[in-house]
Design a protein around this motif. Structure first.
Motif, mmCIF file in Angstrom:
data_model
loop_
_atom_site.group_PDB
_atom_site.id
_atom_site.type_symbol
_atom_site.label_atom_id
_atom_site.label_comp_id
_atom_site.label_asym_id
_atom_site.label_seq_id
_atom_site.Cartn_x
_atom_site.Cartn_y
_atom_site.Cartn_z
ATOM 1 N N TYR A 49 31.503 51.183 47.860
ATOM 2 C CA TYR A 49 31.476 49.742 47.544
ATOM 3 C C TYR A 49 32.863 49.273 47.087
ATOM 4 C CZ TYR A 49 30.866 45.357 45.118
ATOM 5 O OH TYR A 49 31.031 44.066 44.724
ATOM 6 N N VAL A 50 33.319 48.185 47.689
ATOM 7 C CA VAL A 50 34.599 47.594 47.303
ATOM 8 C C VAL A 50 34.310 46.158 46.853
ATOM 9 C CG1 VAL A 50 36.911 46.924 48.089
ATOM 10 C CG2 VAL A 50 35.821 48.979 49.024
ATOM 11 N N PRO A 51 34.752 45.782 45.643
ATOM 12 C CA PRO A 51 34.501 44.413 45.193
ATOM 13 C C PRO A 51 35.057 43.389 46.185
ATOM 14 C CG PRO A 51 35.390 45.751 43.406
ATOM 15 C CD PRO A 51 35.472 46.574 44.645
ATOM 16 N N GLU A 52 34.340 42.317 46.376
ATOM 17 C CA GLU A 52 34.729 41.281 47.324
ATOM 18 C C GLU A 52 36.034 40.612 46.871
ATOM 19 O OE1 GLU A 52 31.869 41.684 45.858
ATOM 20 O OE2 GLU A 52 30.350 41.881 47.422
ATOM 21 N N PRO A 53 36.731 39.970 47.825
ATOM 22 C CA PRO A 53 38.032 39.359 47.495
ATOM 23 C C PRO A 53 37.976 38.392 46.296
ATOM 24 C CG PRO A 53 37.708 39.382 49.868
ATOM 25 C CD PRO A 53 36.437 39.907 49.274
ATOM 26 N N HIS A 54 36.897 37.633 46.154
ATOM 27 C CA HIS A 54 36.882 36.677 45.038
ATOM 28 C C HIS A 54 36.784 37.392 43.687
ATOM 29 C CE1 HIS A 54 32.491 37.221 45.507
ATOM 30 N NE2 HIS A 54 32.407 36.858 44.244
ATOM 31 N N ILE A 55 36.165 38.588 43.670
ATOM 32 C CA ILE A 55 36.090 39.377 42.433
ATOM 33 C C ILE A 55 37.467 39.998 42.140
ATOM 34 C CG2 ILE A 55 35.073 41.457 41.377
ATOM 35 C CD1 ILE A 55 33.065 39.238 41.432
ATOM 36 N N GLN A 56 38.147 40.451 43.189
ATOM 37 C CA GLN A 56 39.491 41.012 43.001
ATOM 38 C C GLN A 56 40.455 39.945 42.497
ATOM 39 O OE1 GLN A 56 40.911 43.685 45.956
ATOM 40 N NE2 GLN A 56 38.865 44.039 46.801
ATOM 41 N N GLU A 57 40.292 38.742 43.027
ATOM 42 C CA GLU A 57 41.124 37.612 42.604
ATOM 43 C C GLU A 57 40.858 37.286 41.119
ATOM 44 O OE1 GLU A 57 43.333 35.756 44.398
ATOM 45 O OE2 GLU A 57 43.682 34.470 42.649
ATOM 46 N N ALA A 58 39.592 37.293 40.749
ATOM 47 C CA ALA A 58 39.224 37.023 39.350
ATOM 48 C C ALA A 58 39.801 38.109 38.444
ATOM 49 C CB ALA A 58 37.705 36.954 39.205
ATOM 50 N N TYR A 59 39.762 39.356 38.917
ATOM 51 C CA TYR A 59 40.338 40.467 38.140
ATOM 52 C C TYR A 59 41.833 40.252 37.918
ATOM 53 C CZ TYR A 59 42.609 44.914 37.299
ATOM 54 O OH TYR A 59 43.428 45.879 36.796
ATOM 55 N N ARG A 60 42.553 39.938 38.991
ATOM 56 C CA ARG A 60 44.015 39.755 38.869
ATOM 57 C C ARG A 60 44.332 38.617 37.909
ATOM 58 N NH1 ARG A 60 43.861 41.078 44.405
ATOM 59 N NH2 ARG A 60 43.716 38.884 45.000
ATOM 60 N N TYR A 61 43.567 37.539 37.997
ATOM 61 C CA TYR A 61 43.770 36.403 37.097
ATOM 62 C C TYR A 61 43.542 36.827 35.640
ATOM 63 C CZ TYR A 61 42.535 32.203 34.485
ATOM 64 O OH TYR A 61 42.447 31.243 33.514
ATOM 65 N N ALA A 62 42.431 37.539 35.414
ATOM 66 C CA ALA A 62 42.080 37.940 34.044
ATOM 67 C C ALA A 62 43.085 38.952 33.486
ATOM 68 C CB ALA A 62 40.670 38.520 34.012
ATOM 69 N N ARG A 63 43.557 39.823 34.362
ATOM 70 C CA ARG A 63 44.497 40.886 33.947
ATOM 71 C C ARG A 63 45.749 40.296 33.299
ATOM 72 N NH1 ARG A 63 46.048 44.229 31.862
ATOM 73 N NH2 ARG A 63 46.779 46.329 32.284
ATOM 74 N N ASP A 64 46.174 39.142 33.793
ATOM 75 C CA ASP A 64 47.417 38.522 33.305
ATOM 76 C C ASP A 64 47.177 37.482 32.220
ATOM 77 O OD1 ASP A 64 48.866 40.020 35.080
ATOM 78 O OD2 ASP A 64 48.798 38.488 36.660
ATOM 79 N N HIS A 65 45.942 37.312 31.807
ATOM 80 C CA HIS A 65 45.615 36.237 30.861
ATOM 81 C C HIS A 65 45.797 36.710 29.415
ATOM 82 C CE1 HIS A 65 43.265 33.038 28.944
ATOM 83 N NE2 HIS A 65 43.391 32.369 30.071
ATOM 84 N N LYS A 66 46.103 35.773 28.536
ATOM 85 C CA LYS A 66 46.320 36.162 27.130
ATOM 86 C C LYS A 66 45.032 36.679 26.473
ATOM 87 C CE LYS A 66 45.521 31.460 25.545
ATOM 88 N NZ LYS A 66 45.950 30.231 24.960
ATOM 89 N N TRP A 67 43.892 36.349 27.018
ATOM 90 C CA TRP A 67 42.627 36.823 26.436
ATOM 91 C C TRP A 67 42.073 38.050 27.153
ATOM 92 C CZ3 TRP A 67 40.392 31.171 26.268
ATOM 93 C CH2 TRP A 67 40.949 30.507 25.150
ATOM 94 N N TYR A 68 42.897 38.666 27.987
ATOM 95 C CA TYR A 68 42.429 39.827 28.762
ATOM 96 C C TYR A 68 41.688 40.845 27.904
ATOM 97 C CZ TYR A 68 42.667 44.379 31.069
ATOM 98 O OH TYR A 68 42.354 45.616 31.573
ATOM 99 N N MET A 69 42.282 41.190 26.755
ATOM 100 C CA MET A 69 41.715 42.287 25.965
ATOM 101 C C MET A 69 40.329 41.934 25.400
ATOM 102 S SD MET A 69 42.166 45.406 25.592
ATOM 103 C CE MET A 69 43.691 45.899 26.381
#
Ligand SMILES: [Fe+2]
Ligand SMILES: [Fe+2]
Length: 245
Positions: free
Chosen positions: A165-185
């Motif tokens: 199973y590979v997460p769909e592109p919109h989930i990967q996009e959400a991950y990348r966005y969250a990864r760089d966000h100040k509230w990531y942790m």
């Protein structure tokens, strides 16, 4: 009779006993029936249609609180309470404990699909923006490891969704966005405390979280569902899931 016909017959017999006719929302039955076909309205049998409390469900108080929903609509919620307790044991801030307690409420009582987003939307008017944000993105972050906090891809997901199973592109996009966000942790800490192999013998009581909820959840005085917030209708739907309109 096919299994579906049997289920429909049993349901028909059950609805005969009700004073009101119940018509299910499309989303309740989609997949069991073809959503391109119109939903047949059951004959009214001289009865009125369901427009409020469904007697098959435990009745909610007139001004329901978050804990009323936990007790009467969200099942035993052991997963949520054990995750919150783990966050507490790990000495995390109360806001994270609250986020862990609430992170999967959509699965517990509403809709599974895209549960992080639904959970966040249910909660947005009542918790700090950062808590709702963390809950929204925990769904995507669960699919991506973070060595820095010892978070691995869940073995359970391999079992549930298969090794390929590979997460769909919109989930990967959400991950990348969250990864760089100040509230990531904030969001990441939900995944770290997201217990999926919890011990069924451990009993956690909702009361352990009375203070955390009291301090950080803005319970509306009119009751959840009746406060005119942008999410009130969603709480009403959980309260009265079978209303005709
Ligand atoms: Fe989740
Ligand atoms: Fe979870």
């Amino acid at each position: 009779m096919t299994t579906l016909q049997q289920a429909e017959a049993a349901e028909h017999a059950l609805s005969q006993e009700l004073d009101r006719v119940v018509v299910k929302s499309v989303i309740f039955t989609s997949g069991e029936r073809d959503p391109r076909q119109p939903v047949q309205r059951p004959p009214d049998q001289g009865k009125l249609y369901m427009m409020g409390h469904d007697p098959r469900l435990p009745k909610m108080p007139d001004k329901p609180t978050l804990f009323d929903f936990f007790r009467l609509r969200f099942g035993p919620s052991a997963h949520l309470m054990q995750s919150a307790r783990l966050a507490m044991k790990n000495g995390l801030p109360e806001q994270i404990v609250l986020a862990c307690l609430l992170h999967d409420i959509a699965i517990a009582g509403f809709i599974r699909s895209d549960h992080g987003y639904w959970s966040a939307q249910l909660l947005e008017p009542y918790v700090d923006e950062e808590v709702a944000w963390g809950i929204r993105y925990h769904q995507a972050l669960r699919f991506f490891p973070d060595e820095s906090v010892g978070y691995k891809y869940p073995e359970l997901y391999v079992k549930l969704f298969g090794a390929d199973y590979v997460p769909e592109p919109h989930i990967q996009e959400a991950y990348r966005y969250a990864r760089d966000h100040k509230w990531y942790m904030t969001s990441r800490l939900i995944t770290v405390n997201d217990l999926y192999a919890f011990d069924p013998s451990v009993k956690v009581e909702l009361e352990e979280f009375t203070d955390v909820v009291g301090r950080h959840f803005r319970q509306p005085k009119e009751g959840l569902g009746f406060d005119q917030s942008p999410a009130a209708h969603m709480w009403r739907t959980i309260n009265w899931p079978t209303r005709y309109l």
